[in-house]
Write an enzyme that holds these catalytic residues in place. Structure first.
Site, PDB file in Angstrom:
ATOM      1  N   GLU A  40     -55.724   4.625 -17.527  1.00 56.01           N
ATOM      2  CA  GLU A  40     -56.945   3.867 -17.815  1.00 56.01           C
ATOM      3  C   GLU A  40     -57.864   3.951 -16.601  1.00 56.01           C
ATOM      4  O   GLU A  40     -57.517   3.504 -15.515  1.00 56.01           O
ATOM      5  CB  GLU A  40     -56.584   2.397 -18.103  1.00 56.01           C
ATOM      6  N   ARG A  44     -65.928   0.671 -13.516  1.00 56.30           N
ATOM      7  CA  ARG A  44     -66.428  -0.297 -12.539  1.00 56.30           C
ATOM      8  C   ARG A  44     -67.021   0.355 -11.315  1.00 56.30           C
ATOM      9  O   ARG A  44     -67.408  -0.333 -10.370  1.00 56.30           O
ATOM     10  CB  ARG A  44     -65.283  -1.186 -12.050  1.00 56.30           C
ATOM     11  N   LYS A 128     -54.196  -6.288 -25.234  1.00 52.36           N
ATOM     12  CA  LYS A 128     -53.989  -6.439 -23.793  1.00 52.36           C
ATOM     13  C   LYS A 128     -53.957  -7.942 -23.501  1.00 52.36           C
ATOM     14  O   LYS A 128     -54.819  -8.676 -23.979  1.00 52.36           O
ATOM     15  CB  LYS A 128     -55.162  -5.772 -23.076  1.00 52.36           C
TER      16      LYS A 128
HETATM   17  C1  3PG Z   1     -57.456  -4.581 -14.913  1.00 47.16           C
HETATM   18  O1  3PG Z   1     -58.601  -4.214 -14.909  1.00 47.16           O
HETATM   19  O2  3PG Z   1     -56.751  -4.508 -15.934  1.00 47.16           O
HETATM   20  C2  3PG Z   1     -56.897  -5.201 -13.683  1.00 47.16           C
HETATM   21  O3  3PG Z   1     -57.817  -5.178 -12.645  1.00 47.16           O
HETATM   22  C3  3PG Z   1     -55.629  -4.609 -13.219  1.00 47.16           C
HETATM   23  O4  3PG Z   1     -55.006  -5.622 -12.561  1.00 47.16           O
HETATM   24  P1  3PG Z   1     -54.134  -5.419 -11.248  1.00 47.16           P
HETATM   25  O5  3PG Z   1     -55.027  -4.768 -10.223  1.00 47.16           O
HETATM   26  O6  3PG Z   1     -53.750  -6.822 -10.854  1.00 47.16           O
HETATM   27  O7  3PG Z   1     -52.946  -4.571 -11.590  1.00 47.16           O
END
Ligand code: 3PG
Length: 208
Positions: A40, A44, A128
Site C-alpha cells: 500500500e 501523502r 480496514k
Molecule cells: C496507515 O496509514 O495505515 C498508518 O499510518 C500505518 O500505521 P503505522 O505507521 O502505525 O503502521
C-alpha cells in the site's frame, strides 16, 4: 482480483509513505523478495503517484494499491497511476459509491460498529480497522467477532512486529497493515537488505 483474495496473499500489507520516487521500485522489490507482495502506497507525499506508477510498471510480482484515498479525485489519480486496489482510513457514502462504480477492489476503513454496519449494508466484507491500536485493538476485534460475524478486518495503525502475531491469531483478522517493515531510516539509507529481512519475518507470521 477481489479484495479478500488480495488480503489473503500475505499476512502483512506494508504501508509505505515514499518521499523519493527513486526508492519505490527497489523498496517494492525488497518487500516482494521477502515474501510480502501486497503493498500500500499512501497518497501523502508529492512522490506517491509516481512511486505507485513505478511499482506498477516495474515490479511484476507486486500487487500495489493506493492508501489514504479520501475522495473520488484520489481514486481517479490512483487508478491512472496503476493502483490495483485502494485503501481509505475511513469511508464516506460518496467515496464508497465512486469506488464501487470504478470496480476497484477496496479496503475501506472503520473505527466503530456503526461504520462497519454501514459498509456491510453496501456489500463490503473486508474492512480496514483504523487506527487499530488506539481504537480498542485486539479487544475490539474480539468483541465484534460474534455480532459482526461475516466481516473480516485488516487492523492497521500502531501494529508492529511484536503485536502482529496476536492480531493474526484472531479468526476475524484477514491480515494486518503496518509501516514497521519499511522503517523510514532504512528507506532513506537504501538498506534494502534490512527491509527484505523484516519482510521475510513478517511473511512468516501465521494466520489461523
Ligand atoms: C496507515 O496509514 O495505515 C498508518 O499510518 C500505518 O500505521 P503505522 O505507521 O502505525 O503502521
Amino acid at each position: 482480483m477481489e479484495i479478500a483474495a488480495i488480503a489473503g496473499r500475505a499476512p502483512v500489507i506494508p504501508v509505505l509513505t515514499i518521499e523519493r520516487a527513486a526508492d519505490a521500485a527497489p523498496l517494492a522489490r525488497a518487500l516482494v523478495k521477502g515474501g510480502l507482495p501486497v503493498l500500500e502506497v499512501t497518497l501523502r507525499t508529492d512522490a506517491a503517484l509516481e512511486a505507485l506508477r513505478l511499482i506498477a510498471a516495474e515490479v511484476r510480482d507486486a500487487v500495489v494499491g493506493a492508501g489514504t484515498v479520501l475522495n473520488a479525485e484520489h481514486l481517479k489519480q490512483a487508478r491512472q497511476a496503476g493502483a490495483q486496489f485502494v485503501v481509505s482510513p475511513g469511508c464516506t457514502p460518496a467515496l464508497a459509491l465512486a469506488v464501487k462504480a470504478s470496480g476497484t477492489p477496496f479496503l475501506p476503513g472503520v473505527q466503530t460498529v456503526s461504520e462497519a454496519m454501514a459498509l456491510m449494508e453496501q456489500g463490503f466484507r473486508v474492512l480496514k480497522f483504523f487506527p487499530a491500536d488506539m481504537s480498542g485493538g485486539l479487544g475490539w476485534l474480539k468483541a465484534v467477532a460474534a455480532p459482526l460475524a461475516g466481516l473480516r478486518f485488516c487492523p492497521t495503525g500502531g501494529v508492529n512486529a511484536e503485536t502482529a502475531p496476536a492480531y493474526l491469531a484472531l479468526g476475524n483478522v484477514a491480515c494486518v497493515g503496518g509501516s514497521w517493515v519499511a522503517p523510514k531510516e532504512a528507506v532513506a539509507a537504501g538498506d534494502w537488505a534490512r527491509i527484505e529481512r523484516l519482510a521475510a519475518a513478517a511473511a512468516g507470521l501465521k494466520r489461523p
